[in-house]
Design a protein around this motif. Structure first.
Motif, mmCIF file in Angstrom:
data_model
loop_
_atom_site.group_PDB
_atom_site.id
_atom_site.type_symbol
_atom_site.label_atom_id
_atom_site.label_comp_id
_atom_site.label_asym_id
_atom_site.label_seq_id
_atom_site.Cartn_x
_atom_site.Cartn_y
_atom_site.Cartn_z
ATOM 1 N N UNK A 192 6.891 4.995 -3.834
ATOM 2 C CA UNK A 192 5.396 5.706 -4.266
ATOM 3 C C UNK A 192 5.824 7.020 -5.199
ATOM 4 N N UNK A 193 6.822 7.456 -4.955
ATOM 5 C CA UNK A 193 6.994 8.755 -5.681
ATOM 6 C C UNK A 193 7.304 8.473 -7.022
ATOM 7 N N UNK A 218 27.692 -4.165 12.084
ATOM 8 C CA UNK A 218 26.738 -5.491 12.029
ATOM 9 C C UNK A 218 25.585 -5.048 10.968
ATOM 10 N N UNK A 219 25.113 -5.949 10.398
ATOM 11 C CA UNK A 219 24.410 -5.707 9.194
ATOM 12 C C UNK A 219 23.192 -6.652 9.635
ATOM 13 N N UNK A 220 21.825 -5.729 9.555
ATOM 14 C CA UNK A 220 20.857 -6.387 10.144
ATOM 15 C C UNK A 220 19.785 -7.103 9.114
ATOM 16 N N UNK A 221 20.273 -7.199 7.682
ATOM 17 C CA UNK A 221 19.567 -7.889 6.833
ATOM 18 C C UNK A 221 18.402 -7.017 6.694
ATOM 19 N N UNK A 222 17.009 -7.630 6.814
ATOM 20 C CA UNK A 222 15.852 -6.882 7.130
ATOM 21 C C UNK A 222 15.422 -6.476 5.531
ATOM 22 N N UNK A 223 15.710 -7.473 4.502
ATOM 23 C CA UNK A 223 15.620 -7.075 3.142
ATOM 24 C C UNK A 223 14.107 -6.993 2.854
ATOM 25 N N UNK A 224 13.623 -6.139 1.757
ATOM 26 C CA UNK A 224 12.191 -5.889 1.521
ATOM 27 C C UNK A 224 11.864 -5.984 0.149
ATOM 28 N N UNK A 225 10.831 -5.924 -0.207
ATOM 29 C CA UNK A 225 10.270 -5.728 -1.627
ATOM 30 C C UNK A 225 8.999 -4.910 -1.352
ATOM 31 N N UNK A 226 9.074 -3.729 -2.038
ATOM 32 C CA UNK A 226 7.914 -2.671 -1.988
ATOM 33 C C UNK A 226 7.283 -2.450 -3.223
ATOM 34 N N UNK A 227 5.970 -2.377 -3.515
ATOM 35 C CA UNK A 227 5.448 -2.237 -4.640
ATOM 36 C C UNK A 227 5.277 -0.861 -4.857
ATOM 37 N N UNK A 228 4.663 -0.446 -6.327
ATOM 38 C CA UNK A 228 4.781 0.959 -6.730
ATOM 39 C C UNK A 228 3.897 2.106 -5.991
ATOM 40 N N UNK A 229 3.284 1.290 -5.098
ATOM 41 C CA UNK A 229 2.019 2.222 -4.263
ATOM 42 C C UNK A 229 2.978 2.561 -3.002
ATOM 43 N N UNK A 230 4.160 2.125 -2.735
ATOM 44 C CA UNK A 230 4.899 2.198 -1.631
ATOM 45 C C UNK A 230 4.425 1.505 -0.408
ATOM 46 N N UNK A 231 4.096 0.311 -0.678
ATOM 47 C CA UNK A 231 3.460 -0.702 0.349
ATOM 48 C C UNK A 231 4.387 -1.874 0.441
ATOM 49 N N UNK A 232 4.592 -2.370 1.693
ATOM 50 C CA UNK A 232 5.433 -3.318 2.067
ATOM 51 C C UNK A 232 4.646 -4.639 1.301
ATOM 52 N N UNK A 233 5.549 -5.280 0.560
ATOM 53 C CA UNK A 233 4.924 -6.644 0.393
ATOM 54 C C UNK A 233 5.764 -7.800 0.651
ATOM 55 N N UNK A 268 15.589 -16.121 3.153
ATOM 56 C CA UNK A 268 15.203 -16.395 1.646
ATOM 57 C C UNK A 268 13.761 -15.977 1.404
ATOM 58 N N UNK A 269 13.367 -15.655 0.520
ATOM 59 C CA UNK A 269 11.965 -15.584 -0.103
ATOM 60 C C UNK A 269 11.896 -15.008 -1.385
ATOM 61 N N UNK A 270 10.687 -15.143 -2.103
ATOM 62 C CA UNK A 270 10.341 -14.943 -3.494
ATOM 63 C C UNK A 270 9.170 -13.874 -3.688
ATOM 64 N N UNK A 271 9.554 -12.915 -4.382
ATOM 65 C CA UNK A 271 8.676 -11.840 -4.881
ATOM 66 C C UNK A 271 8.072 -12.045 -6.228
ATOM 67 N N UNK A 272 6.763 -12.066 -6.361
ATOM 68 C CA UNK A 272 5.925 -12.184 -7.766
ATOM 69 C C UNK A 272 5.722 -10.944 -8.302
ATOM 70 N N UNK A 273 6.353 -10.245 -9.106
ATOM 71 C CA UNK A 273 6.004 -8.899 -9.771
ATOM 72 C C UNK A 273 4.683 -8.816 -10.350
ATOM 73 N N UNK A 274 4.159 -10.191 -10.700
ATOM 74 C CA UNK A 274 2.683 -9.948 -11.306
ATOM 75 C C UNK A 274 1.581 -9.896 -10.441
ATOM 76 N N UNK A 275 1.945 -10.483 -9.247
ATOM 77 C CA UNK A 275 0.916 -10.505 -8.089
ATOM 78 C C UNK A 275 0.628 -9.163 -7.387
ATOM 79 N N UNK A 276 -0.610 -8.832 -7.538
ATOM 80 C CA UNK A 276 -1.132 -7.487 -7.040
ATOM 81 C C UNK A 276 -1.095 -7.784 -5.438
ATOM 82 N N UNK A 277 -0.327 -6.774 -4.811
ATOM 83 C CA UNK A 277 0.005 -6.589 -3.410
ATOM 84 C C UNK A 277 -0.534 -5.423 -2.776
ATOM 85 N N UNK A 278 -1.515 -5.370 -2.085
ATOM 86 C CA UNK A 278 -2.048 -4.329 -1.361
ATOM 87 C C UNK A 278 -1.241 -3.895 -0.020
#
Length: 542
Positions: A200-201, A219-234, A244-254
């Motif tokens: 967000x900053x 112990x490693x927990x994984x818990x990988x994330x993608x966060x958008x420029x508004x600081x929102x978890x996507x 495994x998952x795919x993050x689309x940088x072009x899709x608006x995520x609220x």
């Protein structure tokens, strides 16, 4: 851009296995038509590789595997963590593999040397930072600690530079972080909050890919994330499991809901389960045995062993002495029945009697510490005999509170291959027991409600030698994890004499803990590599 997050569980040093796992996830990324797939920090070697990094043959083999992975990459870009040699030394690198070549590298800038980390022993820090351009996108590629130095979030800086800030100033559109961030209770909440605030900053998307799995005490927990420029978890990957998952940088995520929410005792349970399973399996063991005393610690340990390995792979052994109550004997048997594990009853009375007759002039008990400890050592020898003969690893059952105070017996209850509860305070052990019983009674209620006792002499209670655990654990946390001075601990409402006595006993027991088996880390400061105290020392608290 479609960015795949490959959250995998590597085995330290097993380059063939890790390469096969990497190929598997590259194929998943291809099937998902991803442009880029991101792996965790030092994926190829597993983290932490420690002094394997000092072995030239090991580093030679790493380079060969990187070439294999490069050839396998094809039109899918791969950002992979691996150690990389250069004329200036060794670096903790994020490598871009694409179309058969190692195209570019970015080195880790911030090398931690606190807590369990000692990266300056092996690596050089990056001298400069620059964006990586891939398919028209400017990527700010960072490695683990590089994102943990935002001066506004921490109100201080551990290092002179902030790699994220530098990369954003250069025009980075996405910050990518390859991580091997070990878990402790509370870490997930801290980490996700920090990522949200930093994104967000700087008004930048962030993709964070963390290693999952147990490697020795970590112990490693994984818990990988993608966060958008508004600081929102996507996007949010599973905890304590490969994903495994795919993050689309072009899709608006609220933003999406945090599917995990607030950490609770279930996180500790899952961490211990994963740590136990991986420690045994990565060391070549499939079966475990636990000495069942009828107490809370051995009961929780046995439940975790069954959850990690399967009931068919766990053996419970009851070894009562003349001081073991009938209630404890019954509780041990009932627990084994509830778990459906193999159960053996081996009384130690004749062996104990032989020691008494050998060492006591009158052939009668003296009731001293030596007689208490020999019972634990007889049990330890029995368990290790079974372990050697049948190929099962002994799980020891001491909790953090007991280990802190030296309330344990070297070569007795400390004998074994892994201490599952070594970093779990006694009060938390009870919370784990209640969590285990949330659906139905697995641990007998009498185990949870009876006063804790080692049962090494008549009518013995832990509180004969220790303060009540609810008090003891508060003082131990302040002294060990928070590293508070004595005056501050006293100011919390504790008696000075009690605080000093506990602190001195903690320090005096260091020689015992350094002879203990590996213990799984689930608090912010565990005994072992994260707390490096001398054994022979004369600093005394006042």
């Amino acid at each position: 851009m479609f960015i795949a997050l490959a959250q995998i569980n590597p085995v330290v040093g097993d380059l063939d296995y890790n390469t096969g796992k990497i190929f598997e996830y590259i194929n998943k990324a291809r099937a998902a038509q991803s442009d880029l797939v991101i792996f965790p920090e030092l994926t190829l070697t597993g983290y932490p590789p420690q002094d394997l990094l000092l072995n030239k043959q090991f580093l030679d083999a790493v380079e060969i595997k990187l070439q294999e992975i490069s050839r396998f990459a094809g039109d899918t870009g791969i950002i992979l963590g691996a150690p990389m040699r250069s004329p200036n030394g060794l670096y903790n690198a994020a490598t871009l593999l694409y179309r058969g070549k190692l195209q570019e590298m970015r080195y880790k800038s911030l090398l931690p040397v606190y807590d369990i980390f000692d990266e300056k022993r092996y690596f050089n820090p990056a001298k400069e930072r620059s964006c990586l351009v891939y398919k028209g996108k400017k990527l700010g590629v960072t490695v683990c600690e590089d994102i943990w130095n935002d001066k506004d979030y921490w109100n201080r800086q551990r290092y002179d530079i902030d790699p994220v800030e530098e990369l954003v100033q250069q025009g980075a559109e996405i910050i990518i972080n390859l991580s091997a961030s070990p878990y402790h209770y509370g870490k997930y909440a801290l980490r996700t909050d920090m990522l949200n605030k930093v994104a967000s900053k700087h008004k930048v998307d962030m993709v964070y890919v963390n290693q999952v799995g147990g490697n020795d005490h970590l112990i490693f927990d994984g818990s990988s994330v993608a966060v958008n420029k508004m600081g929102k978890l996507c996007l949010q990957l599973n905890k304590f499991a490969e994903d495994f998952a795919v993050f689309d940088t072009c899709r608006t995520c609220k933003g999406v809901l945090d599917k995990y929410g607030r950490e609770d005792i279930s996180w500790v349970y899952e961490a211990l389960l994963l740590g136990t399973r991986d420690y045994l399996h990565k060391n070549g063991f499939s079966r475990a045995l636990v000495g069942l005393s009828g107490g809370i610690d051995s009961s929780v340990t046995a439940v975790l062993a069954v959850a990690a390995l399967g009931r068919e792979n766990v053996l419970g052994v009851s070894m009562p002495s003349r001081y073991s109550s009938q209630g404890s004997r019954d509780d041990a048997r009932l627990l084994a029945e509830n778990l459906g594990i193999e159960y053996r009853f081996l009384t130690i009375e004749n062996i104990f009697k032989a020691y008494i007759e050998l060492f006591n002039p009158e052939g009668h008990p003296i009731m001293d510490l030596a007689e208490e400890n020999i019972q634990a050592r007889i049990r330890g020898n029995i368990l290790m005999f079974i372990s050697n003969r049948e190929g099962q690893m002994v799980l020891t059952t001491g909790n953090k509170s007991e280990m802190a105070m030296g309330y344990s017996t070297i070569y007795g209850d400390m004998a074994g291959g892994l201490n599952v509860l070594a970093d779990v305070p006694k009060v938390m052990v009870y919370r784990l027991a209640e969590y285990i019983n949330r659906g139905k009674e697995i641990i007998p209620r009498s185990v949870i409600y009876k006063p804790p006792s080692a049962e090494l002499r008549p009518d013995q209670s832990d509180e004969d030698s220790l303060p009540p655990y609810r008090v003891l654990d508060q003082i131990l946390k302040a002294y060990i994890e928070d590293i508070k001075p004595i005056d501050e601990i006293v100011a919390m409402g504790h008696c000075r004499e009690l605080v000093l006595d506990i602190a001195r006993r903690v320090d005096a027991a260091e020689y015992k803990r350094q002879q203990a088996p590996t213990g799984l880390r689930v608090t912010s400061r565990a005994f072992g590599p994260g707390r490096r105290m001398p054994i022979a020392q004369r600093w005394r608290l006042e």
